[in-house]
Design a protein around this motif. Structure first.
Motif, PDB file in Angstrom:
ATOM      1  N   ARG A  89       1.119  -1.198   0.456  1.00 34.37           N
ATOM      2  CA  ARG A  89       0.106   0.166   0.297  1.00 34.37           C
ATOM      3  C   ARG A  89       0.610   0.821   0.103  1.00 34.37           C
ATOM      4  O   ARG A  89       0.397   1.996  -0.959  1.00 34.37           O
ATOM      5  N   VAL A 124       2.322   1.772  -3.806  1.00 34.73           N
ATOM      6  CA  VAL A 124       1.476   2.618  -4.018  1.00 34.73           C
ATOM      7  C   VAL A 124       0.970   3.869  -4.099  1.00 34.73           C
ATOM      8  O   VAL A 124       0.410   4.585  -4.765  1.00 34.73           O
ATOM      9  N   ARG A 125       1.268   4.508  -2.802  1.00 35.22           N
ATOM     10  CA  ARG A 125       0.565   5.614  -2.898  1.00 35.22           C
ATOM     11  C   ARG A 125       1.755   6.375  -3.023  1.00 35.22           C
ATOM     12  O   ARG A 125       1.315   7.676  -3.702  1.00 35.22           O
ATOM     13  N   TRP A 158      -6.629   9.706  -0.591  1.00 37.58           N
ATOM     14  CA  TRP A 158      -5.699   8.603  -0.214  1.00 37.58           C
ATOM     15  C   TRP A 158      -6.124   8.201   1.316  1.00 37.58           C
ATOM     16  O   TRP A 158      -6.139   9.595   1.486  1.00 37.58           O
ATOM     17  N   GLU A 214      -8.405   3.108   0.834  1.00 37.18           N
ATOM     18  CA  GLU A 214      -7.318   3.058   0.725  1.00 37.18           C
ATOM     19  C   GLU A 214      -6.806   4.464  -0.627  1.00 37.18           C
ATOM     20  O   GLU A 214      -6.563   5.438  -0.848  1.00 37.18           O
ATOM     21  N   VAL A 245      -6.638  -0.563  -2.276  1.00 38.84           N
ATOM     22  CA  VAL A 245      -5.112  -1.870  -2.607  1.00 38.84           C
ATOM     23  C   VAL A 245      -5.038  -3.060  -2.239  1.00 38.84           C
ATOM     24  O   VAL A 245      -5.095  -3.322  -0.520  1.00 38.84           O
ATOM     25  N   ILE A 276      -6.827  -2.068  -7.134  1.00 44.51           N
ATOM     26  CA  ILE A 276      -5.181  -1.109  -7.866  1.00 44.51           C
ATOM     27  C   ILE A 276      -4.882  -3.325  -6.694  1.00 44.51           C
ATOM     28  O   ILE A 276      -4.677  -3.666  -5.990  1.00 44.51           O
ATOM     29  N   ALA A 321       0.044  -3.334  -9.494  1.00 40.26           N
ATOM     30  CA  ALA A 321       0.375  -1.524  -9.757  1.00 40.26           C
ATOM     31  C   ALA A 321      -0.143  -0.579 -11.412  1.00 40.26           C
ATOM     32  O   ALA A 321       0.772  -0.073 -11.139  1.00 40.26           O
ATOM     33  N   ILE A 376      -5.786   0.197 -12.701  1.00 45.03           N
ATOM     34  CA  ILE A 376      -7.116  -0.173 -11.899  1.00 45.03           C
ATOM     35  C   ILE A 376      -9.045  -1.205 -12.474  1.00 45.03           C
ATOM     36  O   ILE A 376      -8.741  -0.785 -13.684  1.00 45.03           O
TER      37      ILE A 376
END
Length: 573
Positions: A57, A60-61, A103, A120, A134, A216, A220, A223
């Motif tokens: 996570r 991805v952020r 987010w 997320e 995510v 996601i 990644a 989507i």
């Protein structure tokens, strides 16, 4: 505590409470069970999964933050508050300002339908906000090159085209290159979050075809778009059913399922199941449901049946196997031959192979054990191809290239001397994945084979899956894992803690993940574990090809004789 949150007034459901075991949910919320609620830490495997998910996570952020870095600060908002109340306030404030991406969103509780949750990512699609979760597993798979396209009448072999959106904007478009990997938990969570957005007034006024959500996954790279509108009535019923369980208005009973492995209530449930001789002790959840629907509720009752008693509407696996599982449970038999012979491919030169990987980061070790059956003077030596640089690293390419070169040199040498050759692994799915993955990721680097060379090897008779041979030749009531089956052939691991989950922790210590100093003792431990795996594979397949395997009962024997005459321990070990 469970995902259910208690207070003086009510109990609110989180997404986790909508899937999995209803009996767990009942016990978590039963006043009668509150005094015996077990306080147990997560297992090492559960901890590792949680840590891996948290790391994914965060990665991805950062990817999303980078993608949107050239936009205004209001476009992509990260909620950073500590308490839930603060995060809810920040989420609502970001939505009020018109943020397009939010987010770490925390949504207001829904006291009417008794829901709570966090997401997320919230994405504004032009109508209102939709949830995007995510997850640390794959949510799509590529459509094979050359697959047939659907024809005009709707037939055809290619799965229905799905919708995906790029990460840089919410733009759902048909994607013919991928197919969806359905996941019930993912679907239920986005349904749950959708209803929370509706209750909070954040979803906007939507038409029937505008109810979407996103996922996601591990890769990644997009989507995956899910439809949530058509399932809203069904989801509402599920929610009310689960609330009835929470409120102790619906009775539940334990049944053994895969979730039980990590459940803190399992000791209590296991005792209950054994006291009732419950049929789920010997078959999986779906088969147990089918058996109960046919009036077969106990192991003893199942064991007394014959293959001719198969229920009219049976459709969950092999009914003879279910009977055999019940009889083996009573007798203690751990392995049963499906036929008199147990064939497995043999060769003059044999190499046992076992690969070790660290999550999704790569394969750091390829262990081998070569046996030349035509030359007894040649020692059987364990040979590892390994890198101790923390994954992911290009050093992995060098160890893989060295393994591939050595393996094919031995294959060529055997051929040059008129000898047959075979390489063996136990459950080729993992090895094949990293054979293919290594060739793809390190393409063009020294010694790395082309993808077609890997595919040719995997498809050749030189690559033998011992797990497949076990599956074909044996009924395994306690599971077909190597550590379940090899001890029956006489093999024992030197390390009592050896296992896939433990090896993850050993690897982290061995290479010094997190900034710690690398631990050489754990490197030795991993090499020993890998060596034992390849030796276990060798012992098992040689035992299958020997006379000792004939001491096991056959399925014909187990199913033919009445359960009362099936003497405990007869032919067992």
């Amino acid at each position: 505590m469970s995902a259910v949150t208690r207070n003086a007034a009510t109990v609110l459901l989180a997404a986790r409470d909508l899937s999995g075991c209803a009996h767990r949910l009942a016990l978590d919320n039963s006043p009668a069970a509150s005094g015996e609620r077990p306080v147990a830490d997560d297992s090492a495997e559960v901890v590792r999964r949680k840590e891996a998910a948290a790391l994914h996570r965060s990665q991805v952020r950062e990817v999303l933050r980078s993608i949107h870095s050239d936009e205004s600060s209001a476009a992509f908002v990260v909620v950073n508050g500590g308490t839930r109340e603060v995060r809810v306030s920040q989420t609502l404030a970001a939505a009020q300002r018109g943020a397009r991406w939010i987010w770490n969103a925390a949504l207001p509780d829904d006291p009417l339908d008794r829901r709570r949750g966090h997401c997320e990512l919230l994405v504004h699609d032009g109508v209102g906000y939709i949830p995007v979760i995510v997850v640390n597993h794959r949510v799509t798979r590529p459509v094979p090159t050359g697959a047939r396209k659907p024809v005009a009448d709707g037939s055809g072999e290619t799965p229905r085209t799905i919708l995906t959106s790029p990460l840089w904007s919410w733009l759902p478009m048909p994607d013919a290159t991928r197919t969806l990997r359905p996941n019930r938990r993912d679907q239920q969570r986005v349904q749950h979050l959708t209803e929370l957005l509706v209750a909070a007034g954040l979803s906007g006024e939507r038409g029937a075809r505008q109810w979407h959500a996103g996922v996601i996954g591990m890769d990644a790279d997009c989507i995956a778009v899910l439809d949530v509108g058509s399932l809203r009535p069904q989801f509402a019923r599920l929610t009310y059913e689960r609330l009835a369980v929470v409120d102790q208005l619906a009775s539940t009973q334990p049944s053994r399922i895969s979730e039980c492995r990590d459940c803190r209530w399992w000791p209590r449930c296991e005792a209950d199941l054994k006291a009732r001789d419950d049929v789920s002790l010997v078959v999986n959840g779906m088969v147990a449901e089918s058996l109960r629907a046919s009036g077969i509720t106990t192991v003893a009752g199942l064991a007394q049946l014959s293959v001719d008693d198969e229920p009219a509407q049976w459709g969950n696996g092999s009914f003879p196997d279910a009977i055999a599982a019940a009889r083996c449970y009573q007798t203690g038999d751990r392995l049963v031959r499906r036929s008199v012979a147990t064939p497995i491919a043999r060769a003059d030169v044999e190499v046992d192979v076992d690969m070790e990987s660290y999550g999704e980061d790569g394969a750091y070790l390829w262990g081998t054990l070569l046996t030349d059956r035509t030359d007894t003077s040649r020692p059987v030596v364990y040979r590892p191809f390994v890198t101790w640089r923390p994954l992911p690293t290009t050093a992995e390419a060098r160890s893989f290239a060295a393994f591939w070169e050595w393996l094919h040199e031995e294959m060529a040498d055997a051929r040059a001397h008129g000898k047959t050759f075979a390489a063996y692994c136990y459950s080729e799915q993992a090895e094949n994945r990293w054979l293919r993955g290594s060739a793809h990721r390190f393409a063009g680097m020294p010694g790395i084979p082309a993808s077609h060379e890997v595919e040719d090897f995997i498809a050749s008779p030189h690559w033998v899956d011992v797990f497949a041979a076990v599956s074909s030749n044996f009924f395994c009531p306690n599971g077909k894992g190597l550590k379940r089956v090899a001890p029956i052939a006489g093999f024992q691991w030197r390390d009592e803690e050896a296992g896939g989950a433990a090896s993850m922790d050993w690897y982290a210590t061995a290479v010094g993940l997190g900034g710690a100093a690398p631990d050489d003792a754990q490197r030795v431990r991993l090499l020993q574990y890998n060596e034992d795996d390849v030796r276990a594979t060798k012992v098992l397949r040689e035992w299958m090809d020997g006379d000792a395997v004939g001491q096991l009962p056959t399925m014909r024997d187990v199913l033919r004789r009445p359960a009362a005459e099936h003497i405990p321990g007869e032919g067992g070990d």
